[in-house]
Motif scaffolding. Structure first.
Motif, PDB file in Angstrom:
ATOM      1  N   PRO A   1      38.115  44.060  41.198  1.00 15.72           N
ATOM      2  CA  PRO A   1      39.026  42.985  41.635  1.00 15.72           C
ATOM      3  C   PRO A   1      40.485  43.392  41.433  1.00 15.72           C
ATOM      4  O   PRO A   1      40.832  44.037  40.449  1.00 15.72           O
ATOM      5  N   ARG A   2      41.306  43.038  42.426  1.00 14.47           N
ATOM      6  CA  ARG A   2      42.729  43.400  42.351  1.00 14.47           C
ATOM      7  C   ARG A   2      43.519  42.385  41.510  1.00 14.47           C
ATOM      8  O   ARG A   2      44.572  42.684  40.992  1.00 14.47           O
ATOM      9  N   ASN A   3      43.011  41.183  41.461  1.00 13.95           N
ATOM     10  CA  ASN A   3      43.691  40.189  40.615  1.00 13.95           C
ATOM     11  C   ASN A   3      42.664  39.241  40.001  1.00 13.95           C
ATOM     12  O   ASN A   3      41.528  39.169  40.478  1.00 13.95           O
ATOM     13  N   PRO A   4      43.031  38.563  38.931  1.00 14.88           N
ATOM     14  CA  PRO A   4      42.056  37.771  38.150  1.00 14.88           C
ATOM     15  C   PRO A   4      41.386  36.655  38.933  1.00 14.88           C
ATOM     16  O   PRO A   4      40.286  36.221  38.575  1.00 14.88           O
ATOM     17  N   SER A   5      41.980  36.219  39.999  1.00 19.20           N
ATOM     18  CA  SER A   5      41.394  35.081  40.703  1.00 19.20           C
ATOM     19  C   SER A   5      40.405  35.517  41.780  1.00 19.20           C
ATOM     20  O   SER A   5      39.661  34.696  42.314  1.00 19.20           O
ATOM     21  N   GLU A   6      40.403  36.783  42.060  1.00 18.27           N
ATOM     22  CA  GLU A   6      39.533  37.289  43.119  1.00 18.27           C
ATOM     23  C   GLU A   6      38.063  37.160  42.723  1.00 18.27           C
ATOM     24  O   GLU A   6      37.680  37.440  41.593  1.00 18.27           O
TER      25      GLU A   6
END
Ligand SMILES: [Zn+2]
Length: 176
Positions: free
Chosen positions: A121-126
């Motif tokens: 994942p590129r960011n925590p919300s992905e």
């Protein structure tokens, strides 16, 4: 040997001697033994096949053929040589499986490493990609299997072969 010698015209006397057909022999100097002959005059020697080969100027294989035909042995009949049934060799089966398993595991592991990199994942919300999840869940275990397959003891490999075959086989057919 005595049968063969007699069959092809040698007169074998009671002490197993015959006139040698390979040199100009006046007195019997060819000794016929059970499985070979020897001439005390010209030192020619050989077994049944050698005898017939020399007598008729044949190659060994043709001499064997001739003996087979003349004596009705049927050595060259089509059906004589029954196919040799090779019993499955468990040791060989296991080695074969192990080398295939090594390949499968190696390929799978390569995929897992790739998914681990590419689908991270590129960011925590992905939302987590299923292949990334799979890599997280499986890498350790598959590395462990690879370790057994490459450096494991015979015992560990056998255990893998006998009890956990499906772990590897499953991957082969579910490859994605
Ligand atoms: Zn001789």
């Amino acid at each position: 040997m005595p049968e063969v010698a007699k069959f092809y015209g040698l007169e074998v006397n009671r002490s197993g001697m015959a006139c040698c057909p390979f040199h100009d022999d006046k007195n019997p100097s060819l000794k016929i033994y059970d499985d070979h002959f020897y001439c005390f005059g010209c030192a020619t020697t050989g077994d049944c096949t050698g005898f017939v080969a020399k007598l008729f100027g044949l190659r060994q294989i043709d001499a064997t053929r001739k003996i087979s035909e003349d004596f009705g042995l049927g050595l060259f009949d089509r059906n004589f040589a029954a196919p040799i049934k090779i019993a499955p060799n468990p040791k060989y089966e296991m080695q074969k499986w192990l080398s295939e398993a090594r390949l499968t595991i190696k390929e799978y592991l390569t995929e897992l490493y790739k998914w681990d990199r590419e689908y991270a994942p590129r960011n925590p919300s992905e939302q987590l990609h299923p292949l990334f999840v799979e890599s997280l869940q499986r890498i350790d275990y598959i590395e462990y299997l690879q370790d057994i397959l490459t450096r494991g003891s015979e015992e560990d490999k056998r255990d893998l072969y006998e009890n956990r075959k499906s772990v590897v086989r499953e991957r082969r057919y579910n490859y994605s």
